[in-house]
Design an enzyme around this catalytic site. Sequence first.
Site, PDB file in Angstrom:
ATOM      1  N   ASP A   1     -22.666  -5.118 -25.929  1.00  0.00           N
ATOM      2  CA  ASP A   1     -23.245  -6.121 -25.058  1.00  0.00           C
ATOM      3  C   ASP A   1     -24.861  -6.185 -24.920  1.00  0.00           C
ATOM      4  O   ASP A   1     -25.559  -4.989 -24.816  1.00  0.00           O
ATOM      5  CB  ASP A   1     -23.028  -6.063 -23.440  1.00  0.00           C
TER       6      ASP A   1
ATOM      7  N   ASN B   1     -15.866 -16.284 -24.634  1.00  0.00           N
ATOM      8  CA  ASN B   1     -17.219 -16.576 -25.466  1.00  0.00           C
ATOM      9  C   ASN B   1     -17.079 -18.132 -25.924  1.00  0.00           C
ATOM     10  O   ASN B   1     -18.015 -18.431 -26.522  1.00  0.00           O
ATOM     11  CB  ASN B   1     -17.290 -15.583 -26.391  1.00  0.00           C
TER      12      ASN B   1
HETATM   13  C1  IPE Z   1     -17.988  -9.243 -23.599  1.00  0.00           C
HETATM   14  O1  IPE Z   1     -19.478  -9.565 -23.281  1.00  0.00           O
HETATM   15  C2  IPE Z   1     -17.542  -9.898 -24.594  1.00  0.00           C
HETATM   16  C3  IPE Z   1     -18.054  -9.115 -25.664  1.00  0.00           C
HETATM   17  C4  IPE Z   1     -18.949  -8.092 -25.817  1.00  0.00           C
HETATM   18  C5  IPE Z   1     -17.548  -9.728 -27.050  1.00  0.00           C
HETATM   19  P1  IPE Z   1     -19.930 -10.844 -22.453  1.00  0.00           P
HETATM   20  O2  IPE Z   1     -21.372 -10.857 -22.399  1.00  0.00           O
HETATM   21  O3  IPE Z   1     -19.166 -12.006 -22.822  1.00  0.00           O
HETATM   22  O4  IPE Z   1     -19.384 -10.600 -20.950  1.00  0.00           O
HETATM   23  P2  IPE Z   1     -20.014 -11.196 -19.472  1.00  0.00           P
HETATM   24  O5  IPE Z   1     -19.926 -12.666 -19.659  1.00  0.00           O
HETATM   25  O6  IPE Z   1     -21.514 -10.582 -19.251  1.00  0.00           O
HETATM   26  O7  IPE Z   1     -18.985 -10.397 -18.548  1.00  0.00           O
HETATM   27  C1  IPE Z   2     -22.881  -9.482 -26.890  1.00  0.00           C
HETATM   28  O1  IPE Z   2     -24.212  -9.626 -26.623  1.00  0.00           O
HETATM   29  C2  IPE Z   2     -22.598 -10.123 -28.095  1.00  0.00           C
HETATM   30  C3  IPE Z   2     -21.279 -11.033 -27.828  1.00  0.00           C
HETATM   31  C4  IPE Z   2     -20.751 -11.153 -26.508  1.00  0.00           C
HETATM   32  C5  IPE Z   2     -20.847 -11.807 -28.697  1.00  0.00           C
HETATM   33  P1  IPE Z   2     -24.398 -11.003 -25.690  1.00  0.00           P
HETATM   34  O2  IPE Z   2     -24.523 -12.204 -26.365  1.00  0.00           O
HETATM   35  O3  IPE Z   2     -23.296 -11.190 -24.718  1.00  0.00           O
HETATM   36  O4  IPE Z   2     -25.912 -10.546 -24.927  1.00  0.00           O
HETATM   37  P2  IPE Z   2     -26.344 -10.797 -23.496  1.00  0.00           P
HETATM   38  O5  IPE Z   2     -25.436 -10.325 -22.681  1.00  0.00           O
HETATM   39  O6  IPE Z   2     -26.653 -12.418 -23.105  1.00  0.00           O
HETATM   40  O7  IPE Z   2     -27.779 -10.364 -23.308  1.00  0.00           O
HETATM   41 MG    MG Z   3     -23.438 -10.403 -22.523  1.00  0.00          MG
END
Ligand code: IPE
Ligand code: IPE
Ligand code: MG
Length: 239
Positions: free
Chosen positions: A13, A61
Amino acid sequence: MNKQPKHVAIIMDGNGRWANLQGKLRVKGHQQGARTVRDVVEEATNQGIEYLTLYAFSTDNWSRPKDEVNILMKLLVNSLKKEFSRLVRNNIRLQSIGNLDGLPTPVKDELIYVIKKTKNNTGMILTLALNYGGKEELTEAMKAIAFKVKNSIISPEKVDESTIIEHLYTRNLPAVDLLIRTSGEERISNFLLWHIAYAELYFVKTLWPDFKKEDLRKAIEDYTKRERRFGKTSQQLTS
Ligand code: IPE
Ligand code: IPE
Ligand code: MG
């Protein structure tokens, strides 16, 4: 002291925030994140980890802006293409969990290709959680079991933990020993609900694109110092 974890799972993340901090578009964060995946996979192999499970795209997502979803899907295909020979070289077997049918055809095709080509590899099992949701996984398992009960394939009294495990996407994975989440968020976000029942949780502030091999080593070292009691007392474990 614990031995090395057998199964490490990671919620990767912080890609978006990493990009924002640099005044770049979110896509740059995802690209850099893909590079981190390469390093972490390599380091996990070097550390002798048997199972590495990466949360790459959740069922939730899909709610992101369409452009970002498209970019993530393209990046996935490109990464699979690019990393294929490295996986083979490192004797890594790729597999996936989640609802494959919900993925765009190019992603599904490339994934199936790499899974097939690496299926006889005997090294680390790398599992990509794609279009994955822990609640969905459990719901599907319950549905399948209910169907078998209805058709007298299994009797309700015989349903136990192993019946449930057999019906999960993750049926061939052992319980998670160490669950890492980067970016400072301290939540599970619908990842591996069943398999993390006794996982050691490790939250780190580092954003995924900045996560280094060294950070993985630190997480593993932290894990080896913890006492896993599984309901017992500390005294029982040391005597
Ligand atoms: C969790 O991360 C999913 C992945 C890392 C693929 P998100 O960024 O989607 O999670 P939330 O929405 O902050 O809980
Ligand atoms: C994790 O990084 C990747 C996926 C969930 C695909 P994020 O895209 O969630 O990054 P933040 O949380 O917005 O910084
Ligand atoms: Mg995230």
